[in-house]
Design a protein around this motif. Structure first.
Motif, PDB file in Angstrom:
ATOM      1  N   LEU A  30       0.825  -1.207   0.000  1.00  0.00           N
ATOM      2  CA  LEU A  30       0.000   0.000   0.000  1.00  0.00           C
ATOM      3  C   LEU A  30       0.856   1.252   0.000  1.00  0.00           C
ATOM      4  CD1 LEU A  30      -2.805  -1.055   2.534  1.00  0.00           C
ATOM      5  CD2 LEU A  30      -2.973  -0.867   0.049  1.00  0.00           C
ATOM      6  N   GLN A  31       1.961   1.179   0.725  1.00  0.00           N
ATOM      7  CA  GLN A  31       2.834   2.351   0.772  1.00  0.00           C
ATOM      8  C   GLN A  31       3.419   2.657  -0.612  1.00  0.00           C
ATOM      9  OE1 GLN A  31       3.166   4.258   3.535  1.00  0.00           O
ATOM     10  NE2 GLN A  31       4.226   5.709   2.161  1.00  0.00           N
ATOM     11  N   SER A  32       3.751   1.604  -1.377  1.00  0.00           N
ATOM     12  CA  SER A  32       4.255   1.831  -2.735  1.00  0.00           C
ATOM     13  C   SER A  32       3.181   2.463  -3.619  1.00  0.00           C
ATOM     14  CB  SER A  32       4.738   0.514  -3.340  1.00  0.00           C
ATOM     15  OG  SER A  32       3.657  -0.403  -3.492  1.00  0.00           O
ATOM     16  N   GLN A  33       1.941   2.029  -3.440  1.00  0.00           N
ATOM     17  CA  GLN A  33       0.846   2.645  -4.202  1.00  0.00           C
ATOM     18  C   GLN A  33       0.662   4.114  -3.820  1.00  0.00           C
ATOM     19  OE1 GLN A  33      -2.811   0.429  -4.288  1.00  0.00           O
ATOM     20  NE2 GLN A  33      -1.760  -1.563  -4.271  1.00  0.00           N
ATOM     21  N   ILE A  34       0.805   4.370  -2.504  1.00  0.00           N
ATOM     22  CA  ILE A  34       0.675   5.764  -2.056  1.00  0.00           C
ATOM     23  C   ILE A  34       1.769   6.623  -2.654  1.00  0.00           C
ATOM     24  CG2 ILE A  34       0.804   7.262  -0.029  1.00  0.00           C
ATOM     25  CD1 ILE A  34      -0.546   4.997   1.565  1.00  0.00           C
ATOM     26  N   ASP A  35       2.998   6.097  -2.646  1.00  0.00           N
ATOM     27  CA  ASP A  35       4.101   6.860  -3.209  1.00  0.00           C
ATOM     28  C   ASP A  35       3.895   7.112  -4.715  1.00  0.00           C
ATOM     29  OD1 ASP A  35       5.254   6.851  -0.721  1.00  0.00           O
ATOM     30  OD2 ASP A  35       6.532   5.104  -1.108  1.00  0.00           O
ATOM     31  N   GLU A  36       3.444   6.079  -5.403  1.00  0.00           N
ATOM     32  CA  GLU A  36       3.201   6.239  -6.836  1.00  0.00           C
ATOM     33  C   GLU A  36       2.110   7.283  -7.100  1.00  0.00           C
ATOM     34  OE1 GLU A  36       1.896   3.568 -10.754  1.00  0.00           O
ATOM     35  OE2 GLU A  36       2.106   2.627  -8.771  1.00  0.00           O
ATOM     36  N   THR A  37       1.050   7.239  -6.261  1.00  0.00           N
ATOM     37  CA  THR A  37      -0.042   8.210  -6.425  1.00  0.00           C
ATOM     38  C   THR A  37       0.444   9.625  -6.150  1.00  0.00           C
ATOM     39  OG1 THR A  37      -1.643   6.512  -5.758  1.00  0.00           O
ATOM     40  CG2 THR A  37      -2.370   8.808  -5.663  1.00  0.00           C
ATOM     41  N   ARG A  38       1.300   9.777  -5.134  1.00  0.00           N
ATOM     42  CA  ARG A  38       1.814  11.110  -4.813  1.00  0.00           C
ATOM     43  C   ARG A  38       2.725  11.634  -5.927  1.00  0.00           C
ATOM     44  NH1 ARG A  38       3.050  10.032   1.673  1.00  0.00           N
ATOM     45  NH2 ARG A  38       0.852  10.266   2.333  1.00  0.00           N
ATOM     46  N   VAL A  39       3.475  10.730  -6.548  1.00  0.00           N
ATOM     47  CA  VAL A  39       4.293  11.155  -7.678  1.00  0.00           C
ATOM     48  C   VAL A  39       3.398  11.636  -8.830  1.00  0.00           C
ATOM     49  CG1 VAL A  39       5.892  10.350  -9.457  1.00  0.00           C
ATOM     50  CG2 VAL A  39       6.259   9.700  -7.073  1.00  0.00           C
ATOM     51  N   GLN A  40       2.327  10.888  -9.084  1.00  0.00           N
ATOM     52  CA  GLN A  40       1.392  11.305 -10.133  1.00  0.00           C
ATOM     53  C   GLN A  40       0.756  12.660  -9.816  1.00  0.00           C
ATOM     54  OE1 GLN A  40      -1.428   8.126 -10.484  1.00  0.00           O
ATOM     55  NE2 GLN A  40      -0.009   6.740 -11.524  1.00  0.00           N
ATOM     56  N   ILE A  41       0.381  12.830  -8.530  1.00  0.00           N
ATOM     57  CA  ILE A  41      -0.218  14.115  -8.144  1.00  0.00           C
ATOM     58  C   ILE A  41       0.760  15.246  -8.377  1.00  0.00           C
ATOM     59  CG2 ILE A  41      -1.079  15.448  -6.183  1.00  0.00           C
ATOM     60  CD1 ILE A  41      -2.273  12.847  -5.087  1.00  0.00           C
ATOM     61  N   SER A  42       2.031  15.029  -7.989  1.00  0.00           N
ATOM     62  CA  SER A  42       3.044  16.066  -8.185  1.00  0.00           C
ATOM     63  C   SER A  42       3.237  16.376  -9.666  1.00  0.00           C
ATOM     64  CB  SER A  42       4.354  15.604  -7.544  1.00  0.00           C
ATOM     65  OG  SER A  42       5.372  16.556  -7.759  1.00  0.00           O
ATOM     66  N   GLU A  43       3.280  15.324 -10.470  1.00  0.00           N
ATOM     67  CA  GLU A  43       3.470  15.519 -11.910  1.00  0.00           C
ATOM     68  C   GLU A  43       2.300  16.286 -12.523  1.00  0.00           C
ATOM     69  OE1 GLU A  43       5.645  15.149 -15.420  1.00  0.00           O
ATOM     70  OE2 GLU A  43       6.238  14.406 -13.424  1.00  0.00           O
ATOM     71  N   PHE A  44       1.086  15.899 -12.165  1.00  0.00           N
ATOM     72  CA  PHE A  44      -0.096  16.546 -12.737  1.00  0.00           C
ATOM     73  C   PHE A  44      -0.285  17.964 -12.214  1.00  0.00           C
ATOM     74  CE2 PHE A  44      -1.492  12.137 -13.716  1.00  0.00           C
ATOM     75  CZ  PHE A  44      -1.709  12.307 -15.056  1.00  0.00           C
ATOM     76  N   GLU A  45       0.072  18.219 -10.956  1.00  0.00           N
ATOM     77  CA  GLU A  45      -0.044  19.582 -10.437  1.00  0.00           C
ATOM     78  C   GLU A  45       0.929  20.521 -11.145  1.00  0.00           C
ATOM     79  OE1 GLU A  45       0.474  19.251  -6.257  1.00  0.00           O
ATOM     80  OE2 GLU A  45      -1.665  18.907  -5.854  1.00  0.00           O
ATOM     81  N   GLY A  46       2.148  20.038 -11.390  1.00  0.00           N
ATOM     82  CA  GLY A  46       3.082  20.855 -12.168  1.00  0.00           C
ATOM     83  C   GLY A  46       2.564  21.130 -13.565  1.00  0.00           C
ATOM     84  N   THR A  47       1.992  20.088 -14.176  1.00  0.00           N
ATOM     85  CA  THR A  47       1.399  20.276 -15.499  1.00  0.00           C
ATOM     86  C   THR A  47       0.238  21.265 -15.457  1.00  0.00           C
ATOM     87  OG1 THR A  47       1.994  18.002 -16.068  1.00  0.00           O
ATOM     88  CG2 THR A  47       0.330  19.065 -17.438  1.00  0.00           C
ATOM     89  N   LYS A  48      -0.531  21.202 -14.354  1.00  0.00           N
ATOM     90  CA  LYS A  48      -1.684  22.104 -14.211  1.00  0.00           C
ATOM     91  C   LYS A  48      -1.232  23.566 -14.132  1.00  0.00           C
ATOM     92  CE  LYS A  48      -6.026  23.185 -13.248  1.00  0.00           C
ATOM     93  NZ  LYS A  48      -5.894  24.548 -12.740  1.00  0.00           N
ATOM     94  N   GLN A  49      -0.159  23.823 -13.436  1.00  0.00           N
ATOM     95  CA  GLN A  49       0.337  25.192 -13.343  1.00  0.00           C
ATOM     96  C   GLN A  49       0.767  25.718 -14.722  1.00  0.00           C
ATOM     97  OE1 GLN A  49       3.461  25.171 -10.440  1.00  0.00           O
ATOM     98  NE2 GLN A  49       2.084  24.774  -8.705  1.00  0.00           N
ATOM     99  N   ILE A  50       1.475  24.870 -15.469  1.00  0.00           N
ATOM    100  CA  ILE A  50       1.878  25.288 -16.826  1.00  0.00           C
ATOM    101  C   ILE A  50       0.651  25.499 -17.703  1.00  0.00           C
ATOM    102  CG2 ILE A  50       3.176  24.600 -18.869  1.00  0.00           C
ATOM    103  CD1 ILE A  50       5.010  22.993 -17.038  1.00  0.00           C
ATOM    104  N   ALA A  51      -0.350  24.588 -17.601  1.00  0.00           N
ATOM    105  CA  ALA A  51      -1.559  24.690 -18.417  1.00  0.00           C
ATOM    106  C   ALA A  51      -2.333  25.961 -18.103  1.00  0.00           C
ATOM    107  CB  ALA A  51      -2.443  23.464 -18.205  1.00  0.00           C
TER     108      ALA A  51
END
Length: 539
Positions: free
Chosen positions: A195-216
């Motif tokens: 579960l912790q690996s899934q959480i880490d993966e989800t947080r990485v996705q959130i970070s990636e998408f939030e950065g993309t959102k700022q550029i968008a």
């Protein structure tokens, strides 16, 4: 004392058993509730995953997650390829294992080739704002269509870009919800490592998408301003063109109204239908020229450029289109000179062919003549009823006769009758003149009135329009030439009537004989010619 101690010990033992069973029952209930809660959380996580993957009722694929999944797959394949290549370098000389690694590496490279577009920056294409084309110049009413199409295109592109950003917001919200559920699931599960690996993966996705959102968001703000400016500029062009079109339309309506006013005045003041037709055509021509000039100055940006080009090309145009310009000049002469009008009976000779008919139209380049049955068709053409087009420049180069110029409705027509030499010529002249005067009296009266009006315009030496009869000596007899006024549009009718009456009247007279080619034969004894000496003696 011992008995009391034993009873107290038994009581305490029973109480302890009851407490232990109660604690065990509570632990079981707690475990059951935890399992139920974990199932619900897993179901919520599965639902969020379906939404992120686009497997929902809308059947719309989530482009953001798809591109990110392809990007993640590319990175995983890249790492696996690096590991396999390192293993191949450190591998022993076992051919079987080496061949398997080589096949695996080739397979991984093929997969990387398919996902090459996701090597870096998976959202670069989606973050790129559409190009805002230069707004079209709206210089005429037809260009309004392109203006409206341009605005609709810009609005659709802006809405599509905003929809993509809205989908990105939904993805981020779903990932955050998934993170919260995974964290809550960790508290009630023993498989914390997975579960912790899934959480880490989800947080990485959130970070990636939030950065993309700022550029968008930044890109969309810049793009929205450019798109709005283009739309506002196009709207202003459309408003200006609509205003100009309304002004031009009002001006054209005024021109048309003025032309109708002049036509109304011409109809009230001109009683001659042919002259009214010519005036009407002239008004239409002027109206057409004014409309063309108005449209040229309204919708051509640089009229002086056209004038300059026409100035340079005028010499070549004048040579190449000489006949057309001459016809246009002839039209001006015809309209303003009044030599030809619609309805006039005219005679045109060209290349030895003669056409007689009525003018039914006069355009800028040519006159249209309807060929009638006349003496020319009777003696020469033996054809009639044709529509003949005569270029207007013929008035400068060819012979054209007008039988009904200046309102004249009559022309001189003549009939020749040859009588024998022994006929009573005076009596024949009297009969011919009487018959001609009888049938041509109406046209003679019309000709007198027209001649009076014509003498006010021209110098006419002999205005006499009474029937005339002349007698001429001919080789085969005496020719009586009868001349009379006839309708310029129907000469054959009166000619036929008078001819029949004269023939019938002459045939009733015993002392009048119509001559025709004859031969005289003499029968008798043939005499020998006298000698030349005898002839001299007789003389």
């Amino acid at each position: 004392m011992r008995i009391l101690s034993a009873i107290l010990f038994a009581f305490l033992l029973c109480f302890a058993d009851n407490n232990i069973s109660a604690v065990t029952e509570n632990d079981a209930i707690s475990d059951d509730s935890g399992v139920i809660q974990s199932v619900e959380v897993n179901q919520n996580i599965a639902s969020i995953k379906s939404q992120l993957d686009g497997i929902n009722s809308t059947l719309r694929t989530n482009v953001w997650m798809t591109r990110y999944a392809n990007y993640s797959t590319y990175q995983k394949i890249q790492n696996e390829l690096e590991i396999s290549e390192n293993l191949l370098k450190r591998a022993s000389k076992d051919n079987k294992k080496n061949s398997e690694l080589v096949k695996k590496i080739q397979n991984l490279k093929g997969q990387l080739e398919l996902l090459k577009g996701y090597e870096n920056a998976p959202f670069s294409d989606m973050l790129a704002a559409p190009d805002v084309d230069m707004s079209p110049r709206i210089t005429n009413p037809i260009a309004l269509i392109s203006g409206f199409s341009y605005m609709r295109k810009i609005r659709n592109e802006k809405d599509e870009y905003a929809r993509q950003i809205s989908e990105l917001d939904s993805v981020i919200a779903s990932l955050r919800e998934k993170e919260i559920l995974l964290v809550s699931l960790v508290e009630n599960s023993t498989l914390t490592e997975n579960l912790q690996s899934q959480i880490d993966e989800t947080r990485v996705q959130i970070s990636e998408f939030e950065g993309t959102k700022q550029i968008a968001d930044t890109t969309f703000d810049v793009y929205e301003k450019r798109a709005d400016e283009a739309i506002v500029a196009t709207k202003n062009e459309i408003k200006l063109q609509v205003f100009n079109t309304i002004n031009i339309a009002v001006f054209l309506v005024i021109i048309i109204a003025i032309s109708f006013f002049f036509k109304f005045i011409a109809k009230k003041t001109i009683s001659d239908n042919e002259r009214f037709y010519t005036v009407n055509k002239f008004i239409n021509f002027i109206n057409f020229i004014l409309i063309i000039i108005t449209l040229l100055f309204a919708y051509i940006d640089n009229v002086t450029y056209i004038v300059t080009v026409l100035g340079f090309a005028s010499a070549g145009i004048a040579i190449a289109m000489k006949d057309m310009f001459m016809s246009m000049l002839g039209w001006v002469v015809i309209i303003f000179g009044g030599s030809m009008r619609v309805g006039d009976r005219v005679r045109v000779s060209h290349n030895g062919v003669t056409y007689v008919g009525d003018i039914i139209d006069i355009s800028v380049l040519r006159m249209t003549i309807f060929e009638d049955v006349t003496m020319a068709t009777y003696y020469e053409n033996r054809r009639a009823g044709r529509i003949v087009f005569i270029p207007n420049n013929y008035i400068f180069t060819e012979l054209m006769s007008n039988y009904s110029h200046h309102g004249m409705k009559t022309v001189w027509d003549g009939i020749d009758v040859v009588l024998s030499f022994d006929s009573n010529h005076k009596k024949a002249v009297y009969i011919a003149k009487t018959i001609t005067g009888k049938y041509a009296r109406g046209y003679t009266d019309i000709a007198k009135r027209q001649m009076t009006r014509l003498r006010s315009e021209y110098s006419i030496k002999n205005p006499n329009v009474e029937p005339r009869v002349f007698t001429f000596f001919e080789p085969h007899g005496v020719c009586i030439s009868i001349w009379f006024m006839s309708s310029s549009h129907a000469t054959l009718t009166l000619r036929s009537t008078i001819s029949a009456e004269i023939v019938e009247a002459f045939n009733k007279e015993d002392d009048i004989s119509i001559a025709y080619p004859t031969q005289t034969l003499y029968y008798g004894k043939k005499q020998s010619p006298k000698p030349h000496s005898e002839l001299e003696q007789d003389i």
